[in-house]
Design a protein around this motif. Structure first.
Motif, short mmCIF file in Angstrom:
data_model
loop_
_atom_site.label_atom_id
_atom_site.label_comp_id
_atom_site.label_asym_id
_atom_site.label_seq_id
_atom_site.Cartn_x
_atom_site.Cartn_y
_atom_site.Cartn_z
N TYR A 1 -24.77 9.89 -60.94
CA TYR A 1 -25.38 8.68 -60.37
C TYR A 1 -24.39 7.53 -60.24
O TYR A 1 -24.79 6.41 -59.92
N TYR A 2 -23.12 7.78 -60.47
CA TYR A 2 -22.11 6.71 -60.40
C TYR A 2 -22.09 6.04 -59.03
O TYR A 2 -21.73 4.87 -58.91
N PHE A 3 -22.46 6.80 -57.98
CA PHE A 3 -22.45 6.21 -56.64
C PHE A 3 -23.40 5.01 -56.55
O PHE A 3 -23.18 4.09 -55.76
N LEU A 4 -24.44 5.02 -57.41
CA LEU A 4 -25.39 3.90 -57.42
C LEU A 4 -24.75 2.64 -57.99
O LEU A 4 -25.10 1.53 -57.59
N VAL A 5 -23.80 2.81 -58.92
CA VAL A 5 -23.09 1.65 -59.47
C VAL A 5 -22.29 0.98 -58.36
O VAL A 5 -22.31 -0.25 -58.20
N TYR A 6 -21.59 1.80 -57.59
CA TYR A 6 -20.80 1.26 -56.48
C TYR A 6 -21.71 0.58 -55.46
O TYR A 6 -21.45 -0.55 -55.03
N ASN A 7 -22.79 1.27 -55.06
CA ASN A 7 -23.71 0.69 -54.07
C ASN A 7 -24.29 -0.63 -54.57
O ASN A 7 -24.42 -1.60 -53.81
N ALA A 8 -24.65 -0.66 -55.85
CA ALA A 8 -25.22 -1.88 -56.42
C ALA A 8 -24.19 -3.02 -56.39
O ALA A 8 -24.54 -4.17 -56.10
N SER A 9 -22.93 -2.70 -56.68
CA SER A 9 -21.90 -3.75 -56.68
C SER A 9 -21.70 -4.33 -55.28
O SER A 9 -21.50 -5.54 -55.13
N VAL A 10 -21.77 -3.48 -54.27
CA VAL A 10 -21.61 -3.95 -52.89
C VAL A 10 -22.79 -4.83 -52.48
O VAL A 10 -22.61 -5.92 -51.92
N LEU A 11 -24.01 -4.37 -52.75
CA LEU A 11 -25.20 -5.13 -52.40
C LEU A 11 -25.26 -6.45 -53.19
O LEU A 11 -25.65 -7.49 -52.66
N TYR A 12 -24.87 -6.39 -54.45
CA TYR A 12 -24.82 -7.59 -55.29
C TYR A 12 -23.88 -8.61 -54.67
O TYR A 12 -24.21 -9.80 -54.57
N TRP A 13 -22.70 -8.16 -54.23
CA TRP A 13 -21.72 -9.09 -53.69
C TRP A 13 -22.20 -9.72 -52.39
O TRP A 13 -21.93 -10.89 -52.11
N GLN A 14 -22.92 -8.96 -51.60
CA GLN A 14 -23.51 -9.53 -50.39
C GLN A 14 -24.54 -10.61 -50.75
O GLN A 14 -24.61 -11.65 -50.10
N MET A 15 -25.29 -10.36 -51.81
CA MET A 15 -26.34 -11.30 -52.23
C MET A 15 -25.77 -12.62 -52.74
O MET A 15 -26.34 -13.68 -52.52
N VAL A 16 -24.61 -12.57 -53.43
CA VAL A 16 -24.12 -13.78 -54.10
C VAL A 16 -23.29 -14.69 -53.19
O VAL A 16 -22.78 -15.71 -53.65
N ARG A 17 -23.17 -14.35 -51.92
CA ARG A 17 -22.34 -15.17 -51.02
C ARG A 17 -22.65 -16.67 -51.11
O ARG A 17 -21.74 -17.49 -51.13
N PRO A 18 -23.93 -17.08 -51.14
CA PRO A 18 -24.21 -18.52 -51.23
C PRO A 18 -23.65 -19.17 -52.50
O PRO A 18 -23.44 -20.38 -52.54
N PHE A 19 -23.39 -18.37 -53.52
CA PHE A 19 -22.93 -18.91 -54.80
C PHE A 19 -21.41 -18.98 -54.90
O PHE A 19 -20.87 -19.32 -55.96
N LEU A 20 -20.72 -18.68 -53.81
CA LEU A 20 -19.26 -18.75 -53.82
C LEU A 20 -18.74 -20.15 -53.51
O LEU A 20 -17.54 -20.39 -53.54
N GLU A 21 -19.66 -21.05 -53.21
CA GLU A 21 -19.26 -22.44 -52.96
C GLU A 21 -18.88 -23.10 -54.28
O GLU A 21 -19.38 -22.73 -55.34
N PRO A 22 -17.97 -24.08 -54.23
CA PRO A 22 -17.58 -24.79 -55.45
C PRO A 22 -18.80 -25.37 -56.17
O PRO A 22 -19.71 -25.91 -55.54
N GLY A 23 -18.82 -25.22 -57.48
CA GLY A 23 -19.92 -25.74 -58.27
C GLY A 23 -20.99 -24.72 -58.59
O GLY A 23 -21.90 -24.99 -59.40
N TYR A 24 -20.91 -23.53 -57.98
CA TYR A 24 -21.94 -22.52 -58.20
C TYR A 24 -21.38 -21.22 -58.78
O TYR A 24 -22.13 -20.40 -59.30
N ARG A 25 -20.09 -21.03 -58.68
CA ARG A 25 -19.51 -19.75 -59.10
C ARG A 25 -19.77 -19.41 -60.56
O ARG A 25 -19.82 -18.24 -60.93
N HIS A 26 -19.91 -20.42 -61.41
CA HIS A 26 -20.10 -20.14 -62.84
C HIS A 26 -21.38 -19.34 -63.09
O HIS A 26 -21.48 -18.63 -64.11
#
Length: 375
Positions: free
Chosen positions: A125-150
């Motif tokens: 099931y390791y492929f799910l870890v990779y898929n989750a990491s990719v989907l997670y990174w797409q989700m957090v895009r709004p939080f890459l602005e200064p002041g939100y990354r923490h």
């Protein structure tokens, strides 16, 4: 019945057919309620709940997806990869619309971590870890602005750790997330944690993704995350690391208003190092040399060391000009294969553009005198 539903879902995917998706969904609901038009004794796999939910998400029907996932978790489904996939569906459905929605963000992260924690214990099931990491990174895009990354540090650090545990094959992706996590630590002012993280991230990137190591090295120098003697030892046998060291060491001092009096001497030393980069003999290093020349030119300009900046830009123009001639020679050789003449009054000419991020040089190459313009 499973076969009929599977066929409808396959048709929905291949043809983007909303009617097929609707039919599959209705069959699944009927089967779940025990009111199927088919023989009630026929098997019905709970996996179909998740498959339908995934397809509904792809086709922009979150209501269908949510209903399918709810039905899946209500039945006693066997523990398979579809449990992890169901959590991924839930995570995508509750993704925050902006960085202000922290409660939605936490709920979403919880679902991603459920999928990851489920999958990390079973190699198949390791492929799910990779898929989750990719989907997670797409989700957090709004939080890459200064002041939100923490806000990303708790979840992203866990994901990076799990990718290490599962020995993710895509080392470049793993390294990319490591660099992003390092940036999160730095923007949050957590320098000690950043330094500790570098002790494992730097060797990993150097060993597995060497093309990203200069980026890692520049951050370590700029923010003084490693002992200076160790950094100097690192750069000894590398022109690119030497130049990177000089530039980022001066940037760190500039931020503290502590620039040494011999700034121009240090910059000139960096420029001379680049002169040893034989990009003609080794074309593979051409792009890296250009990036370093541009970075040195821009930083020299910031420090008002105009002569060094001018020398760097002059070298860049020469490199681009030579490349332009090479492209022109190839084009002219191809041109001989054609007999159609150029329209009256027009000369053969091409606009050759070279994109070497983060800069652009455009050369207009003609059969007459050449005019080179940059910026």
């Amino acid at each position: 019945m499973d076969l009929v539903i599977t066929q409808e879902l396959a048709r929905a995917e291949s043809q983007q057919d909303a009617a097929s998706l609707k039919k599959a969904y209705e069959l699944i609901k009927s089967a779940n309620l025990g009111k199927s038009e088919f023989d009630p004794s026929e098997s019905f796999s709970p996996d179909l709940f998740v498959l339908c939910a995934e397809q509904a998400l792809k086709m922009g029907q979150p209501e269908v997806s949510e209903d399918c996932i709810q039905m899946y978790f209500k039945v006693k489904a066997p523990i398979t990869q579809f449990l992890g996939r169901a959590h991924l569906c839930r995570a995508q459905m509750c993704a925050p619309k902006s960085a202000e929605n922290l409660e939605e963000f936490e709920n979403c992260v919880t679902q991603y971590m459920k999928a990851i924690n489920f999958a990390k214990g079973e190699p198949r099931y390791y492929f799910l870890v990779y898929n989750a990491s990719v989907l997670y990174w797409q989700m957090v895009r709004p939080f890459l602005e200064p002041g939100y990354r923490h806000h990303l540090i708790p979840s992203l650090s866990q994901i990076v750790n799990v990718l290490s545990q599962t020995e993710e094959e895509d080392k470049e992706w793993h390294a990319e997330l490591m660099l992003e996590l390092l940036e999160c630590y730095l923007q949050a002012g957590r320098k000690e944690e950043a330094a500790r993280f570098c002790s494992t991230a730097a060797p990993f990137i150097k060993s597995h993704v060497p093309q990203k190591y200069r980026q890692m090295f520049s951050v370590m120098v700029r923010h003084e995350l490693m002992d200076e003697l160790q950094l100097k030892e690192e750069k000894k046998n590398s022109i690119s690391l030497s130049v990177t060291f000089y530039i980022n060491m001066l940037k760190a001092k500039a931020e503290r208003n502590d620039l040494p009096g011999d700034v121009s001497v240090i910059l000139r030393k960096a420029y001379r190092h680049l002169g040893h980069y034989n990009h003609q003999r080794f074309p593979s290093i051409r792009e890296e040399k250009m990036l370093l020349l541009f970075e040195l030119a821009r930083f020299s300009l910031t420090l008002k060391c105009m002569e060094i900046s001018s020398d760097c830009l002059s070298d860049l123009k020469k490199m681009e000009s030579k490349a332009a001639h090479l492209h022109l020679d190839k084009r002219q050789r191809k041109e001989k294969q054609f007999t159609r003449p150029w329209p009256p009054g027009l000369q053969s000419g091409w606009c050759l553009q070279f994109y070497t991020c983060p800069f652009l040089f455009t050369f207009i190459v003609t059969t007459g005198p050449q005019h080179h313009s940059c910026f």
